[in-house]
Design a protein around this motif. Structure first.
Motif, PDB file in Angstrom:
ATOM      1  N   SER A 244       0.881  -1.310  -0.028  1.00  0.00           N
ATOM      2  CA  SER A 244       0.005  -0.060  -0.003  1.00  0.00           C
ATOM      3  C   SER A 244       0.821   1.010  -0.040  1.00  0.00           C
ATOM      4  O   SER A 244       0.396   2.261  -0.343  1.00  0.00           O
ATOM      5  N   GLY A 245       2.124   1.049   0.376  1.00  0.00           N
ATOM      6  CA  GLY A 245       3.021   2.417   0.303  1.00  0.00           C
ATOM      7  C   GLY A 245       3.728   2.494  -0.925  1.00  0.00           C
ATOM      8  O   GLY A 245       4.618   3.564  -1.021  1.00  0.00           O
ATOM      9  N   GLY A 246       3.429   1.657  -1.770  1.00  0.00           N
ATOM     10  CA  GLY A 246       3.993   2.080  -3.270  1.00  0.00           C
ATOM     11  C   GLY A 246       3.130   3.177  -3.670  1.00  0.00           C
ATOM     12  O   GLY A 246       2.035   3.425  -3.506  1.00  0.00           O
ATOM     13  N   GLU A 247       4.067   4.254  -4.267  1.00  0.00           N
ATOM     14  CA  GLU A 247       3.372   5.634  -4.541  1.00  0.00           C
ATOM     15  C   GLU A 247       2.084   5.423  -5.319  1.00  0.00           C
ATOM     16  O   GLU A 247       1.057   5.986  -4.767  1.00  0.00           O
ATOM     17  N   LYS A 248       2.461   4.737  -6.240  1.00  0.00           N
ATOM     18  CA  LYS A 248       1.149   4.616  -7.290  1.00  0.00           C
ATOM     19  C   LYS A 248       0.028   3.828  -6.695  1.00  0.00           C
ATOM     20  O   LYS A 248      -1.089   4.080  -6.917  1.00  0.00           O
ATOM     21  N   GLN A 249       0.407   2.666  -5.984  1.00  0.00           N
ATOM     22  CA  GLN A 249      -0.871   1.817  -5.142  1.00  0.00           C
ATOM     23  C   GLN A 249      -1.441   2.950  -4.062  1.00  0.00           C
ATOM     24  O   GLN A 249      -2.637   2.812  -4.017  1.00  0.00           O
ATOM     25  N   LEU A 250      -0.486   3.701  -3.442  1.00  0.00           N
ATOM     26  CA  LEU A 250      -1.130   4.404  -2.461  1.00  0.00           C
ATOM     27  C   LEU A 250      -2.146   5.742  -3.116  1.00  0.00           C
ATOM     28  O   LEU A 250      -3.103   5.810  -2.497  1.00  0.00           O
ATOM     29  N   SER A 261       1.049   4.509 -16.718  1.00  0.00           N
ATOM     30  CA  SER A 261       1.914   3.473 -16.797  1.00  0.00           C
ATOM     31  C   SER A 261       3.361   4.471 -17.335  1.00  0.00           C
ATOM     32  O   SER A 261       3.125   5.343 -18.368  1.00  0.00           O
ATOM     33  N   GLN A 262       4.358   4.259 -16.652  1.00  0.00           N
ATOM     34  CA  GLN A 262       5.473   5.193 -17.124  1.00  0.00           C
ATOM     35  C   GLN A 262       5.352   6.581 -16.958  1.00  0.00           C
ATOM     36  O   GLN A 262       6.428   7.202 -17.154  1.00  0.00           O
ATOM     37  N   GLY A 263       4.374   6.938 -16.202  1.00  0.00           N
ATOM     38  CA  GLY A 263       4.120   8.222 -15.922  1.00  0.00           C
ATOM     39  C   GLY A 263       4.415   8.681 -14.595  1.00  0.00           C
ATOM     40  O   GLY A 263       4.685   7.675 -13.588  1.00  0.00           O
ATOM     41  N   ILE A 264       4.439   9.786 -14.277  1.00  0.00           N
ATOM     42  CA  ILE A 264       4.559  10.350 -12.659  1.00  0.00           C
ATOM     43  C   ILE A 264       3.222  10.991 -12.064  1.00  0.00           C
ATOM     44  O   ILE A 264       2.326  11.470 -13.118  1.00  0.00           O
ATOM     45  N   PRO A 265       3.082  11.134 -10.989  1.00  0.00           N
ATOM     46  CA  PRO A 265       1.855  11.412 -10.528  1.00  0.00           C
ATOM     47  C   PRO A 265       1.293  12.845 -10.636  1.00  0.00           C
ATOM     48  O   PRO A 265       0.216  12.984 -10.876  1.00  0.00           O
ATOM     49  N   TYR A 410       6.336  -6.998 -22.058  1.00  0.00           N
ATOM     50  CA  TYR A 410       5.579  -7.305 -21.229  1.00  0.00           C
ATOM     51  C   TYR A 410       5.551  -6.355 -19.893  1.00  0.00           C
ATOM     52  O   TYR A 410       5.481  -6.723 -18.871  1.00  0.00           O
ATOM     53  N   HIS A 411       6.133  -5.187 -20.425  1.00  0.00           N
ATOM     54  CA  HIS A 411       6.070  -4.057 -19.305  1.00  0.00           C
ATOM     55  C   HIS A 411       7.256  -4.346 -18.133  1.00  0.00           C
ATOM     56  O   HIS A 411       6.726  -3.929 -17.230  1.00  0.00           O
ATOM     57  N   LEU A 412       8.364  -4.658 -18.427  1.00  0.00           N
ATOM     58  CA  LEU A 412       9.166  -4.799 -17.351  1.00  0.00           C
ATOM     59  C   LEU A 412       9.457  -3.405 -16.407  1.00  0.00           C
ATOM     60  O   LEU A 412       9.703  -3.792 -15.261  1.00  0.00           O
ATOM     61  N   PHE A 413       9.349  -2.308 -17.223  1.00  0.00           N
ATOM     62  CA  PHE A 413       9.686  -1.210 -16.531  1.00  0.00           C
ATOM     63  C   PHE A 413       8.570  -0.788 -15.603  1.00  0.00           C
ATOM     64  O   PHE A 413       8.952   0.343 -15.041  1.00  0.00           O
ATOM     65  N   ASP A 414       7.520  -1.266 -15.687  1.00  0.00           N
ATOM     66  CA  ASP A 414       6.416  -0.935 -14.878  1.00  0.00           C
ATOM     67  C   ASP A 414       6.565  -1.757 -13.501  1.00  0.00           C
ATOM     68  O   ASP A 414       5.913  -1.518 -12.429  1.00  0.00           O
ATOM     69  N   CYS A 415       7.423  -2.628 -13.449  1.00  0.00           N
ATOM     70  CA  CYS A 415       7.567  -3.414 -12.201  1.00  0.00           C
ATOM     71  C   CYS A 415       8.095  -2.532 -11.363  1.00  0.00           C
ATOM     72  O   CYS A 415       9.130  -2.035 -11.445  1.00  0.00           O
ATOM     73  N   ILE A 416       7.652  -2.681  -9.991  1.00  0.00           N
ATOM     74  CA  ILE A 416       8.008  -1.844  -8.768  1.00  0.00           C
ATOM     75  C   ILE A 416       8.956  -2.903  -8.025  1.00  0.00           C
ATOM     76  O   ILE A 416       9.576  -2.094  -6.929  1.00  0.00           O
ATOM     77  N   GLU A 417       9.251  -3.970  -8.209  1.00  0.00           N
ATOM     78  CA  GLU A 417      10.005  -4.655  -7.415  1.00  0.00           C
ATOM     79  C   GLU A 417       9.509  -5.044  -5.949  1.00  0.00           C
ATOM     80  O   GLU A 417      10.557  -5.020  -5.293  1.00  0.00           O
TER      81      GLU A 417
ATOM     82  N   PRO B 335      -3.429 -10.460 -22.839  1.00  0.00           N
ATOM     83  CA  PRO B 335      -2.688  -9.866 -21.974  1.00  0.00           C
ATOM     84  C   PRO B 335      -3.541  -8.982 -21.040  1.00  0.00           C
ATOM     85  O   PRO B 335      -4.588  -8.613 -21.023  1.00  0.00           O
ATOM     86  N   THR B 336      -2.977  -8.887 -19.704  1.00  0.00           N
ATOM     87  CA  THR B 336      -3.590  -8.006 -18.829  1.00  0.00           C
ATOM     88  C   THR B 336      -3.402  -6.536 -18.903  1.00  0.00           C
ATOM     89  O   THR B 336      -2.546  -5.944 -19.586  1.00  0.00           O
ATOM     90  N   ARG B 337      -4.336  -5.788 -18.443  1.00  0.00           N
ATOM     91  CA  ARG B 337      -4.394  -4.449 -18.560  1.00  0.00           C
ATOM     92  C   ARG B 337      -3.602  -3.819 -17.376  1.00  0.00           C
ATOM     93  O   ARG B 337      -3.973  -4.171 -16.156  1.00  0.00           O
ATOM     94  N   ILE B 338      -2.195  -3.323 -17.558  1.00  0.00           N
ATOM     95  CA  ILE B 338      -1.499  -3.284 -16.304  1.00  0.00           C
ATOM     96  C   ILE B 338      -1.746  -1.941 -15.869  1.00  0.00           C
ATOM     97  O   ILE B 338      -2.669  -1.147 -16.547  1.00  0.00           O
ATOM     98  N   PHE B 339      -1.393  -1.859 -14.571  1.00  0.00           N
ATOM     99  CA  PHE B 339      -1.724  -0.644 -13.915  1.00  0.00           C
ATOM    100  C   PHE B 339      -1.403   0.812 -14.429  1.00  0.00           C
ATOM    101  O   PHE B 339      -0.379   0.682 -15.049  1.00  0.00           O
ATOM    102  N   GLY B 340      -2.462   1.600 -14.654  1.00  0.00           N
ATOM    103  CA  GLY B 340      -1.901   3.022 -15.299  1.00  0.00           C
ATOM    104  C   GLY B 340      -2.030   2.620 -16.722  1.00  0.00           C
ATOM    105  O   GLY B 340      -1.603   3.885 -17.490  1.00  0.00           O
TER     106      GLY B 340
END
Lengths: 531, 347, 185
Positions: A244-250, A261-265, A410-417, B335-340
């Motif tokens: 829940s403390g991930g920026e985008k999740q919060l 995706s790939q953007g900032i708040p 597959y959007h690797l760079f959206d992964c927040i690890e 594929p899934t719709r990813i967050f954002g």
């Protein structure tokens, strides 16, 4: 005041054991000065700072010792008065275990402050640019762990207007309680910082997102808000679902909006800051103090007396552990950060940096280390828990196959690890490790590509130049020939070649002489060292 | 001081392959006991034979591949494969056919493709289909549930039939064997008989085959347990059963005389077992959430098509294998719709 | 018989027309192959492929005159990328030892340099600064590590220094702690 709960949810996530009680029952303790403070030049995202002191210099507490050299960079200050004893590569807290440039200070124990800039209690009368410059001067970075320079983040001029300031007080990782204690003990400072940040980014409202496992902290903030009648600031309780403390999740939890995706708040009119960052901003603006210390949680079964400590930046981790009673017999892994996203330290002599929120001295049961990896059975548990709705098993598949194009598809760079996928994986595949491998490989490839483009341009420029020079030479030669048509050309030795030959002879003679002297004396002489 | 090093997350893992497979095995127990109740010892003998063969075959292949067999056997996936295969076999199948099917499932369908995680086809169903096309007579010679025949075979009788390949003295195949309800429905429909006539046979219960319907219920219980535990997703069973009921209902509504009522499809063969335990085999199934819905629905549809117009009475095995082939393609297009990501509901 | 011949001939004519039309209508004016090959080469200009730089090698590959396995700095990754681009089969590198060498940059021992400018002339990317009889120095960021400056140096004062990893350039190693049974790699 009625408790406000967030009506929104994000996909996936995990319910983890909190492990907060180990460290959040006692107040934050100050610690004595260590014998040496090691300050890495890179404690933040962006360009490393550049030292502005020299070895042997005496520095005062709060004095700038390294400058931010770029827009995205952060200034570094002396956490106490003392002497600069070394500016060299030292072990730094980094997953690689490599060394990096640091300034090492030996405290003199006098705690002699440098001359600080004037406090601005009436900050609304100050220009925004000056406020940002003060934050920049104070070297403030995001204290939640990402360490992005705050002055950059609050600079919203020229972009979309900001409606909402989101304060990240979720502290969703297990074990970590530094923000919890900070909110309980410094609620007025938190609200001060929030007011400054709201003023600075022009937000109309502020939402403080806090997990439901920190009722005392939430009460403390609510009491302070009520006292000031600051209706534009609201505490919103979110369920303790990691991350829940991930920026985008919060932001999703608090507003229902998804940051692109790939953007900032700021793209959706939101700026998000950590609660400890807000306190640091209050310190800088209201008291003119730079960021020279932070609250660090020391916890885990591997340490005798867990708790929270106010630690000068640059204090070695081992020294902080000593203040917490030292290691217990159960110590197995030392983790900087939380158990889900932190990294294991190779060495406990590395310093605590601005981003270091937690030292987790874990026992083997708490952090069992590397598991045997089994083949993926494609069970899809990772898909279920991924808060970004990625397909972790596909990412793993392509990362494992070194297929870096597919892995980005597959959007690797959206992964927040965040580690949810690896935590639930029944095959015990270190999924996040694979993603990090792929990410760093892709960055390395990009650097290589940049370098090879540069080399190509330089090579082509060189070819063009040599062609031009050759043409010019030929033209000159033709002119000369025409001019000196009748005179016979005298054959003479190329003077340049002769000069080189002479120089070669000189060097050979010198080398021979040195060789001879070494053989004669059998030791290295001072004159040689000079050579 | 020396510390252990690892990549995050550092917390102890909550799940393991062994635990996943073990949970599935546990969920199979009620349905298996029900089958034992209705069909006698043969069910358990088949399971025992299949498991023993699977373990031995897996160990042998692993030794040939120069890998330690024990850690792999410990993951229980071979046990699960063998168990599922055995449940699909007629209870009195000659022993060597069970052994052959189980060995084929493990050696060819699983290990030759690389072992657990790499098999494109469901190994149990591959073994079943091999037996079905190779030995159609024995593979369709089922028992009537003992509540129908009134007699139950003793352990000794069952062992004799399975290992000697013929009924014990004083018994004949005609007396002890019968077609499955699905088989009977099919062959009698081919003889242009009406559903209402066919249903007068003692093989029929309230809404499916007698005995079969209760077995289905118990497997359903186990399947729901798996969904509740999060071991399988609800998507594949729901879409598979939903699609089958929908299309069967449609045809039944048009012509109830030649198309059995939808519940019959659900409770007369391997449908429940297939929907919750076989189609959900994660390795060979679709893994994206939307893909699982498509995958399940296509299996359900295919089951109806094969049962109604195909050459075999039951169709779960063929349908699952066919859709196994399509699973990677389905995943690719769902594929899934990813967050954002801006495509569907954008704020 | 006649029918079949007419049908086949008709179909052949139809598909021929279709193909001919699409060849004109959907023609892709792509980069010439040599440019695409050149884009994949590491641009060290080192000449280890026996050509006078990356561009000539790229042209030779595009013309089908050279194998794709002659670029040690590019290593296997480049060879595979070339194989994919050109639809050729991957081949083992000609000189695997050279490909395994760590990435390095040239370094001039300034006390030994005599200022002869020979290395400056050899450098394909103008990464060496200096003037006659002045000591020279290498622009580390621009150096491609081609080693072409080593042979001309009359006093052997140029050394190759391997590039060291920093926390900024460090890469996570490939995770490999698979247990027995995870039989794939």
């Amino acid at each position: 005041m009625a408790e406000q709960k967030s009506p929104w949810r994000f996909h996936g996530g995990l319910h983890l054991d909190h492990h907060k009680a180990e460290s959040n029952t006692t107040p934050v303790r100050a610690i004595p000065l260590p014998p040496r403070l090691t300050l890495p030049m890179q404690q933040h995202i962006g360009q490393p700072a550049e030292p502005v002191v020299r070895v042997g210099d005496t520095v005062d507490k709060g004095q700038t010792i390294a400058h931010a050299v770029d827009y995205v960079s952060a200034t570094i200050h002396a956490p106490t008065s003392g002497r600069v004893v070394e500016i060299a590569k030292q072990a730094v807290p980094h997953p690689s275990g490599l060394q990096d440039l640091c300034i090492v200070i030996e405290p003199d124990g006098e705690e002699r402050w440098t001359e600080l800039p004037e406090p601005w209690p009436d900050y609304t009368a100050i220009e925004d640019a000056d406020l940002r410059e003060r934050i920049r001067w104070a070297g403030i970075v995001g204290l939640g762990g990402a360490a992005f320079p705050t002055a950059v983040k609050v600079n919203t001029s020229g972009r979309r207007a900001i409606d909402t300031l989101v304060i990240n007080a979720a502290e969703c990782e297990p074990y970590i309680t530094c923000d919890d204690r900070l909110m309980r003990e410094q609620a007025p400072d938190v609200i001060d910082g929030i007011a400054i940040l709201m003023h600075l980014v022009g937000a109309r409202e502020c939402l403080i997102g806090i997990e439901d496992n920190k009722p005392e902290a939430a009460d403390a903030l609510r009491a302070e808000i009520a006292r000031r009648e600051a209706r534009e600031i609201r505490v919103v309780v979110v369920p303790s679902v990691y991350p829940s403390g991930g920026e985008k999740q919060l932001i999703k939890l608090l507003t229902g909006k998804e940051v692109p995706s790939q953007g900032i708040p700021s793209a959706i009119g939101i700026v998000c800051q950590n609660v400890a960052t807000a306190v640091a901003v209050a310190d800088a603006i209201l008291r003119g103090r730079p960021l020279i210390d932070r609250v660090v949680t020391v916890t885990g079964r591997g340490v005798a007396k867990p708790g929270n400590f106010r630690v000068p930046i640059g204090t070695p981790a081992a020294f902080v552990i000593e203040q917490a009673g030292g290691y217990s017999d159960e110590i197995f892994q030392l983790i900087l950060g939380g158990p889900m996203m932190g990294f294991s330290l190779h060495d406990d002599r590395v310093p605590v940096t601005k981003a270091g929120n937690c030292l987790l001295a874990a026992s083997r049961e708490e952090a069992p280390g590397i598991d045997d990896e089994r083949p993926c059975i494609r069970c899809g548990q990772c898909v279920t828990v991924c808060p970004v709705q990625l397909l972790p098993q596909q990412l793993f598949w392509y990362a494992q196959a070194h297929d870096f194009d597919k892995v980005q598809d597959y959007h690797l760079f959206d992964c927040i690890e965040c580690g949810c996928c690896a935590h639930v994986c029944p095959a015990h595949i270190p999924l996040v490790h694979y993603y990090r491998y792929a990410k760093t490989e892709i960055w390395a490839q990009e650097r290589e590509r940049y370098k090879s483009d540069l080399a190509r341009r330089r090579h082509e420029a060189r070819l063009a130049r040599t062609a031009r020079l050759e043409a010019e030479r030929k033209a000159r030669l033709r002119q000369k020939k025409e001019a000196l048509e009748k005179k016979p050309a005298g054959a003479s030795k190329d003077p340049k070649k002769a000069a080189i030959e002479a120089a070669m002879k000189r060097v050979a003679a010198k080398k021979a002489a040195q060789q001879a002297s070494r053989e004669n004396t059998g030791t290295e002489t001072a004159s040689e060292a000079k050579d | 001081m020396q510390f252990a090093l690892s990549s995050s997350p550092h917390l102890d893992k909550t799940q393991s392959v062994t635990r996943v497979m073990g949970t599935v095995l546990l969920a199979l127990v009620p349905g298996t006991l029900a089958m034992f109740w209705y069909f006698g010892w043969g069910v358990l003998i088949n399971i025992g034979l299949a498991i023993a063969t699977a373990m031995a075959a897996e160990a042998a292949v692993l030794i040939l591949r120069q890998r330690a067999p024990l850690p792999v056997l410990m993951d229980l996936s071979a046990v699960l494969t063998a168990w599922l295969l055995a449940l699909a076999l007629p209870p009195l199948l000659p022993w060597w056919q069970t052994v052959l099917g189980s060995a084929f499932a493990i050696v060819v369908a699983k290990q030759l493709f690389g072992g657990i995680g790499f098999n494109p086809f469901n190994p149990a169903m591959a073994g079943y289909v091999l037996l079905l096309v190779s030995f159609p007579v024995t593979m369709t010679r089922w028992l009537p549930p003992d509540i129908v025949s009134g007699t139950s075979l003793t352990l000794a009788d069952s062992l004799h039939i399975i290992f000697a390949g013929s009924p014990p003295p004083g018994m004949s195949w005609d007396a002890i064997s019968s077609a499955t309800p699905l088989d009977q429905m099919r062959s009698e429909l081919l003889q242009n008989r009406m559903i209402s006539e066919i249903r007068e046979s003692p093989l029929w219960g309230d809404f499916g085959g007698r005995g079969w319907e209760w077995i289905g219920n118990w497997f359903l219980l186990g399947g729901l347990f798996l969904v509740w535990r999060g071991i399988i997703s609800w998507r594949i069973p729901a879409s598979m059963i939903g699609a089958l009921l929908l299309v069967a209902g449609l045809f039944w509504a048009i012509d109830p005389d030649t198309h059995p009522f939808p519940a019959f499809h659900l409770f007369s063969g391997g449908m429940i077992l297939g929907a919750f335990f076989i189609a959900t085999d994660p390795v060979s199934a679709s893994t994206t959430p939307r893909g699982q819905l498509v995958y399940g629905a296509l299996i359900g549809l295919m089951v109806f098509v094969i049962r109604t117009w195909g050459g075999y009475p039951d169709a779960v095995a063929f349908s699952v294998l066919l859709l196994n082939m399509a699973a990677p393609t389905i995943d690719y297009y769902t594929p899934t719709r990813i967050f954002g990501q801006r495509d569907r509901h954008e704020t | 018989m006649i029918n079949a011949i007419i049908t086949i001939a008709g179909m052949a004519a139809l598909f021929g027309l279709l193909l001919g039309y699409s060849a004109i209508r959907f023609r892709v004016e792509g980069d010439p192959i040599a440019d695409q090959v050149d884009a994949l080469l590491p641009q060290t200009q080192c000449g280890q492929c026996s050509f006078a730089g990356c561009r000539p090698y790229a042209e030779a590959i595009a013309a089908g005159e050279a194998e794709i396995n002659r670029c040690p700095p590019g290593g296997e990754a480049t060879m595979i990328a070339l194989a994919e681009l050109l639809g050729r089969d991957p081949v083992p590198l000609e000189d695997e030892q050279a490909a395994d060498k760590p990435k390095s940059v040239a370094y001039i021992v300034e006390d030994e340099c005599i200022g002869c400018t020979l290395c400056i002339q050899a450098c394909p990317v103008d990464a060496i600064m200096g003037a006659a009889k002045q000591m020279h120095t290498v622009l580390t960021d621009e150096c491609t590590g081609c080693e072409l400056c080593l042979p001309p140096c009359p006093v052997e004062c140029i050394h190759m220094h391997p590039l060291e990893d920093t926390p900024q350039t460090w890469r996570w190693p490939f995770p490999r702690h698979a247990a027995s049974g995870a039989g794939h790699g």
